[in-house]
Design a protein around this motif. Sequence first.
Motif, mmCIF file in Angstrom:
data_model
loop_
_atom_site.group_PDB
_atom_site.id
_atom_site.type_symbol
_atom_site.label_atom_id
_atom_site.label_comp_id
_atom_site.label_asym_id
_atom_site.label_seq_id
_atom_site.Cartn_x
_atom_site.Cartn_y
_atom_site.Cartn_z
ATOM 1 N N MET A 99 60.750 57.075 70.074
ATOM 2 C CA MET A 99 59.513 57.215 70.855
ATOM 3 C C MET A 99 59.811 57.588 72.310
ATOM 4 O O MET A 99 59.131 58.443 72.869
ATOM 5 N N GLU A 100 60.819 56.965 72.907
ATOM 6 C CA GLU A 100 61.148 57.272 74.298
ATOM 7 C C GLU A 100 61.528 58.740 74.464
ATOM 8 O O GLU A 100 61.185 59.377 75.464
ATOM 9 N N VAL A 105 58.307 60.860 74.180
ATOM 10 C CA VAL A 105 57.515 60.773 75.401
ATOM 11 C C VAL A 105 58.157 61.599 76.516
ATOM 12 O O VAL A 105 57.473 62.354 77.219
ATOM 13 N N THR A 115 50.125 61.563 77.876
ATOM 14 C CA THR A 115 51.102 60.619 77.321
ATOM 15 C C THR A 115 50.376 59.461 76.642
ATOM 16 O O THR A 115 50.789 58.992 75.577
ATOM 17 N N GLY A 116 49.282 59.005 77.233
ATOM 18 C CA GLY A 116 48.492 57.926 76.627
ATOM 19 C C GLY A 116 47.966 58.309 75.254
ATOM 20 O O GLY A 116 47.972 57.489 74.332
ATOM 21 N N GLU A 151 50.895 58.129 72.807
ATOM 22 C CA GLU A 151 51.232 56.746 72.493
ATOM 23 C C GLU A 151 50.171 56.063 71.639
ATOM 24 O O GLU A 151 50.494 55.179 70.843
ATOM 25 N N SER A 180 55.217 54.032 67.194
ATOM 26 C CA SER A 180 56.502 54.025 67.904
ATOM 27 C C SER A 180 57.652 53.514 67.042
ATOM 28 O O SER A 180 58.797 53.880 67.262
ATOM 29 N N CYS A 237 49.632 55.429 64.359
ATOM 30 C CA CYS A 237 49.554 53.999 64.728
ATOM 31 C C CYS A 237 48.543 53.256 63.881
ATOM 32 O O CYS A 237 48.749 52.090 63.543
#
Length: 128
Positions: free
Chosen positions: A20-21, A24, A42-43, A46, A51, A82
Amino acid sequence: MQYSSVELGDVDYVVKMLAMEELVAAHEVAKERHWGAAWSSTGALEAEVDSASPKFLLPAMRNAAGDSEIESLRCQLWYLPCSGPRLGRVTTFDIELARFRALREIPRDKEAAALRLLIDFHPLSSTS
Protein backbone atom coordinates in the motif's frame (compact mmCIF):
# COMPACT_ATOMS: atom_id res chain seq x y z
CA MET A 1 2.43 12.07 -25.18
CA GLN A 2 3.23 9.08 -27.35
CA TYR A 3 2.45 5.49 -26.48
CA SER A 4 3.87 2.13 -27.45
CA SER A 5 2.80 -1.33 -26.41
CA VAL A 6 4.74 -3.43 -23.96
CA GLU A 7 5.39 -6.69 -25.80
CA LEU A 8 5.59 -10.20 -24.29
CA GLY A 9 9.36 -10.38 -24.84
CA ASP A 10 9.92 -6.93 -23.33
CA VAL A 11 12.12 -6.77 -20.23
CA ASP A 12 9.36 -4.78 -18.50
CA TYR A 13 6.62 -7.29 -19.27
CA VAL A 14 6.58 -8.77 -15.79
CA VAL A 15 4.00 -8.87 -13.03
CA LYS A 16 5.00 -6.76 -10.04
CA MET A 17 3.56 -6.76 -6.55
CA LEU A 18 3.35 -3.66 -4.40
CA ALA A 19 2.47 -2.74 -0.85
CA MET A 20 0.00 0.00 0.00
CA GLU A 21 2.79 2.46 0.84
CA GLU A 22 4.35 1.88 -2.58
CA LEU A 23 0.99 2.35 -4.31
CA VAL A 24 0.32 5.59 -2.44
CA ALA A 25 3.81 6.94 -3.23
CA ALA A 26 3.43 6.07 -6.93
CA HIS A 27 -0.05 7.63 -6.96
CA GLU A 28 1.21 10.88 -5.47
CA VAL A 29 3.87 11.16 -8.20
CA ALA A 30 1.21 10.45 -10.85
CA LYS A 31 -0.99 13.22 -9.43
CA GLU A 32 1.94 15.69 -9.26
CA ARG A 33 2.77 14.97 -12.90
CA HIS A 34 -0.91 15.19 -13.96
CA TRP A 35 -0.88 11.68 -15.40
CA GLY A 36 -4.38 10.53 -16.24
CA ALA A 37 -4.42 7.00 -14.86
CA ALA A 38 -4.68 7.63 -11.11
CA TRP A 39 -7.29 8.13 -8.40
CA SER A 40 -8.82 11.56 -7.85
CA SER A 41 -6.99 11.81 -4.52
CA THR A 42 -4.88 9.79 -2.10
CA GLY A 43 -7.89 9.64 0.24
CA ALA A 44 -10.01 8.11 -2.54
CA LEU A 45 -7.33 5.48 -3.20
CA GLU A 46 -7.06 4.62 0.50
CA ALA A 47 -10.86 4.39 0.81
CA GLU A 48 -11.10 1.96 -2.12
CA VAL A 49 -8.04 -0.31 -2.02
CA ASP A 50 -7.68 -2.90 0.75
CA SER A 51 -4.28 -2.12 2.26
CA ALA A 52 -3.77 -5.68 3.56
CA SER A 53 -4.45 -7.52 0.30
CA PRO A 54 -1.91 -8.03 -2.50
CA LYS A 55 -1.81 -5.53 -5.33
CA PHE A 56 -0.41 -6.48 -8.73
CA LEU A 57 0.77 -4.37 -11.67
CA LEU A 58 0.93 -5.67 -15.23
CA PRO A 59 2.27 -3.19 -17.82
CA ALA A 60 0.25 -2.55 -20.96
CA MET A 61 1.85 0.52 -22.58
CA ARG A 62 4.90 2.69 -22.38
CA ASN A 63 4.19 6.38 -22.00
CA ALA A 64 7.05 7.66 -24.17
CA ALA A 65 9.16 10.27 -22.44
CA GLY A 66 10.46 13.41 -24.07
CA ASP A 67 13.42 15.39 -22.79
CA SER A 68 11.35 17.00 -20.05
CA GLU A 69 9.23 14.01 -19.05
CA ILE A 70 9.84 11.03 -16.84
CA GLU A 71 9.29 7.73 -18.61
CA SER A 72 6.29 5.83 -17.26
CA LEU A 73 4.22 2.75 -17.86
CA ARG A 74 0.46 2.50 -18.07
CA CYS A 75 -0.40 -0.67 -16.20
CA GLN A 76 -3.34 -2.77 -15.17
CA LEU A 77 -3.57 -2.59 -11.38
CA TRP A 78 -5.34 -5.56 -9.81
CA TYR A 79 -6.52 -5.22 -6.19
CA LEU A 80 -9.24 -6.10 -3.70
CA PRO A 81 -11.62 -3.40 -2.41
CA CYS A 82 -11.85 -2.26 1.23
CA SER A 83 -15.58 -2.84 1.39
CA GLY A 84 -18.36 -4.56 -0.43
CA PRO A 85 -18.04 -7.95 -2.11
CA ARG A 86 -14.52 -9.39 -1.99
CA LEU A 87 -14.31 -9.40 -5.77
CA GLY A 88 -11.10 -8.37 -7.49
CA ARG A 89 -10.98 -5.04 -9.28
CA VAL A 90 -8.77 -3.81 -12.06
CA THR A 91 -7.99 -0.28 -13.18
CA THR A 92 -5.39 1.50 -15.26
CA PHE A 93 -2.55 3.11 -13.37
CA ASP A 94 0.46 5.15 -14.50
CA ILE A 95 3.77 4.58 -12.72
CA GLU A 96 7.31 5.82 -13.26
CA LEU A 97 9.41 3.22 -15.08
CA ALA A 98 12.21 3.37 -12.47
CA ARG A 99 9.71 2.92 -9.62
CA PHE A 100 8.05 0.00 -11.46
CA ARG A 101 11.41 -1.70 -11.98
CA ALA A 102 12.22 -1.36 -8.26
CA LEU A 103 9.06 -3.24 -7.19
CA ARG A 104 9.07 -6.92 -6.24
CA GLU A 105 8.65 -9.17 -9.25
CA ILE A 106 6.32 -12.16 -9.10
CA PRO A 107 8.36 -15.20 -10.17
CA ARG A 108 7.47 -16.25 -13.72
CA ASP A 109 6.27 -19.66 -12.52
CA LYS A 110 3.81 -18.01 -10.09
CA GLU A 111 2.54 -15.00 -12.08
CA ALA A 112 -0.08 -16.94 -14.07
CA ALA A 113 -1.52 -18.43 -10.87
CA ALA A 114 -1.60 -15.00 -9.16
CA LEU A 115 -3.43 -13.38 -12.08
CA ARG A 116 -5.76 -16.38 -12.46
CA LEU A 117 -6.77 -15.99 -8.82
CA LEU A 118 -7.52 -12.30 -9.34
CA ILE A 119 -9.44 -12.95 -12.55
CA ASP A 120 -11.49 -15.69 -10.86
CA PHE A 121 -12.51 -13.18 -8.20
CA HIS A 122 -13.33 -10.40 -10.72
CA PRO A 123 -17.07 -9.60 -11.11
CA LEU A 124 -17.00 -10.30 -14.85
CA SER A 125 -15.82 -13.86 -14.17
CA SER A 126 -19.14 -14.69 -12.53
CA THR A 127 -21.31 -13.60 -15.48
CA SER A 128 -22.77 -16.25 -17.76
